[in-house]
Scaffold this active site. Structure first.
Site, PDB file in Angstrom:
ATOM      1  CG  ASP A  10      -1.784   1.122   1.427  1.00 15.96           C
ATOM      2  OD1 ASP A  10      -1.627   2.142   0.719  1.00 15.96           O
ATOM      3  OD2 ASP A  10      -2.684   1.026   2.286  1.00 15.96           O
ATOM      4  CG  ASN A  24      -9.899  13.269  -9.945  1.00 10.42           C
ATOM      5  OD1 ASN A  24     -10.029  14.484  -9.778  1.00 10.42           O
ATOM      6  ND2 ASN A  24     -10.354  12.383  -9.075  1.00 10.42           N
ATOM      7  N   GLY A  32      -9.427   4.739  -5.434  1.00  8.84           N
ATOM      8  CA  GLY A  32      -8.113   4.122  -5.621  1.00  8.84           C
ATOM      9  C   GLY A  32      -7.040   4.762  -4.756  1.00  8.84           C
ATOM     10  CB  VAL A  33      -3.548   5.740  -5.623  1.00  8.36           C
ATOM     11  CG1 VAL A  33      -2.408   6.492  -4.964  1.00  8.36           C
ATOM     12  CG2 VAL A  33      -3.053   4.391  -6.121  1.00  8.36           C
ATOM     13  CG  ASP A  34      -7.111  11.142  -5.613  1.00 10.07           C
ATOM     14  OD1 ASP A  34      -6.400  11.771  -4.815  1.00 10.07           O
ATOM     15  OD2 ASP A  34      -7.862  11.686  -6.436  1.00 10.07           O
ATOM     16  CB  SER A 122      -3.300   5.278 -16.257  1.00  5.10           C
ATOM     17  OG  SER A 122      -3.329   6.689 -16.369  1.00  5.10           O
ATOM     18  CB  THR A 123      -2.670   0.132 -14.020  1.00  3.52           C
ATOM     19  OG1 THR A 123      -2.355   0.286 -12.620  1.00  3.52           O
ATOM     20  CG2 THR A 123      -1.466   0.480 -14.863  1.00  3.52           C
ATOM     21  CE1 TYR A 126      -9.651   8.426 -14.213  1.00  2.00           C
ATOM     22  CE2 TYR A 126      -7.483   9.342 -14.601  1.00  2.00           C
ATOM     23  CZ  TYR A 126      -8.784   9.495 -14.157  1.00  2.00           C
ATOM     24  OH  TYR A 126      -9.199  10.715 -13.678  1.00  2.00           O
TER      25      TYR A 126
HETATM   26  P1  ADP Z   1      -6.023   5.547 -11.965  1.00  2.00           P
HETATM   27  O1  ADP Z   1      -7.287   6.352 -11.826  1.00  2.00           O
HETATM   28  O2  ADP Z   1      -4.844   6.404 -12.411  1.00  2.00           O
HETATM   29  O3  ADP Z   1      -6.211   4.312 -12.741  1.00  2.00           O
HETATM   30  P2  ADP Z   1      -6.140   4.114  -9.411  1.00  2.00           P
HETATM   31  O4  ADP Z   1      -5.840   4.697  -8.089  1.00  2.00           O
HETATM   32  O5  ADP Z   1      -7.540   3.693  -9.697  1.00  2.00           O
HETATM   33  O6  ADP Z   1      -5.610   5.211 -10.464  1.00  2.00           O
HETATM   34  O7  ADP Z   1      -5.198   2.869  -9.682  1.00  2.00           O
HETATM   35  C1  ADP Z   1      -3.827   2.932  -9.997  1.00  2.00           C
HETATM   36  C2  ADP Z   1      -3.155   1.650  -9.540  1.00  2.00           C
HETATM   37  O8  ADP Z   1      -2.926   1.732  -8.138  1.00  2.00           O
HETATM   38  C3  ADP Z   1      -3.971   0.384  -9.743  1.00  2.00           C
HETATM   39  O9  ADP Z   1      -3.087  -0.632 -10.204  1.00  2.00           O
HETATM   40  C4  ADP Z   1      -4.512   0.058  -8.354  1.00  2.00           C
HETATM   41  O10 ADP Z   1      -4.691  -1.335  -8.157  1.00  2.00           O
HETATM   42  C5  ADP Z   1      -3.396   0.553  -7.489  1.00  2.00           C
HETATM   43  N1  ADP Z   1      -3.756   0.946  -6.098  1.00  2.00           N
HETATM   44  C6  ADP Z   1      -4.968   1.207  -5.559  1.00  2.00           C
HETATM   45  N2  ADP Z   1      -4.847   1.552  -4.254  1.00  2.00           N
HETATM   46  C7  ADP Z   1      -3.514   1.512  -3.972  1.00  2.00           C
HETATM   47  C8  ADP Z   1      -2.730   1.757  -2.799  1.00  2.00           C
HETATM   48  N3  ADP Z   1      -3.281   2.098  -1.628  1.00  2.00           N
HETATM   49  N4  ADP Z   1      -1.367   1.611  -2.893  1.00  2.00           N
HETATM   50  C9  ADP Z   1      -0.775   1.264  -4.058  1.00  2.00           C
HETATM   51  N5  ADP Z   1      -1.460   1.024  -5.197  1.00  2.00           N
HETATM   52  C10 ADP Z   1      -2.813   1.140  -5.149  1.00  2.00           C
END
Ligand code: ADP
Length: 169
Positions: A10, A24, A32-34, A122-123, A126
């Site tokens: 994480d 975004n 997600g990460v955001d 983006s994976t 997006y």
């Molecule tokens: P995007 O909108 O750019 O696709 P996301 O946040 O939806 O961004 O996903 C980007 C990547 O980060 C994906 O592979 C997702 O599985 C991964 N991800 C989601 N949460 C976390 C986290 N807490 N730490 C690391 N990677 C994460």
């Protein structure tokens, strides 16, 4: 040349000078990460993002660009927010995805950050195919001139980790 490391985990639990957020363009949070970064980092990050919207980025942060804020309660000094492109089967947006990594490293250089943690931009929401996202991420970081000493890719699951590991060979 910058040292690249891979970690499964994480990104909000990492120690680094700067942690990159797959934001975004609104800069006002998302999934997600955001979402994870704002939850773990606390309201200070969102306050800083609101200030950016009220000043330099009235229309939001354009795709492929990057901007830094405080990291709030995260174990980092800064969060670098970058906006990845939404995957498109019709249009090649690879250059925009590469730009996210380049621009984030440029901002890291400006800050004087030595260690930077990136997610696989983006994976997730997006929709960028993981293998291709990993290829662009690794190639771009390898090709970018930077004073950053270590880039850690923090991959959320085993599939993402394997995709990045395959690109490292
Ligand atoms: P995007 O909108 O750019 O696709 P996301 O946040 O939806 O961004 O996903 C980007 C990547 O980060 C994906 O592979 C997702 O599985 C991964 N991800 C989601 N949460 C976390 C986290 N807490 N730490 C690391 N990677 C994460």
């Amino acid at each position: 040349m910058v040292r690249i490391t891979l970690v499964q985990g994480d990104i909000t639990r990492q120690h680094a000078d700067a942690i990159v957020n797959a934001a975004n363009s609104s800069l006002l949070g998302g999934g997600g990460v955001d979402g994870a970064i704002h939850r773990a980092g606390g309201p200070e990050i969102l306050d800083a993002c609101r200030d950016l919207r009220a000043s330099h980025y009235g229309k939001g942060l354009p795709t492929g660009r990057a901007v830094a804020t405080t990291a709030g309660r995260l174990q980092a000094r800064w969060v670098i927010h970058t906006v990845g492109p939404v995957w498109s089967a019709e249009e090649d947006r690879s250059e925009l995805l590469a730009s996210c990594y380049r621009e984030s490293l440029r901002v890291a250089d400006e800050l004087g950050a030595r260690t930077v943690a990136f997610p696989a931009i983006s994976t997730g929401i997006y929709g960028w195919p993981m293998e291709d996202g990993a290829r662009i991420a690794i190639e771009t970081v390898r090709q970018t001139e930077t004073s950053v000493e270590e880039v850690g890719f923090v991959l959320f699951d085993g599939r993402a980790y394997e995709a990045f590991a395959a690109q490292m060979e």
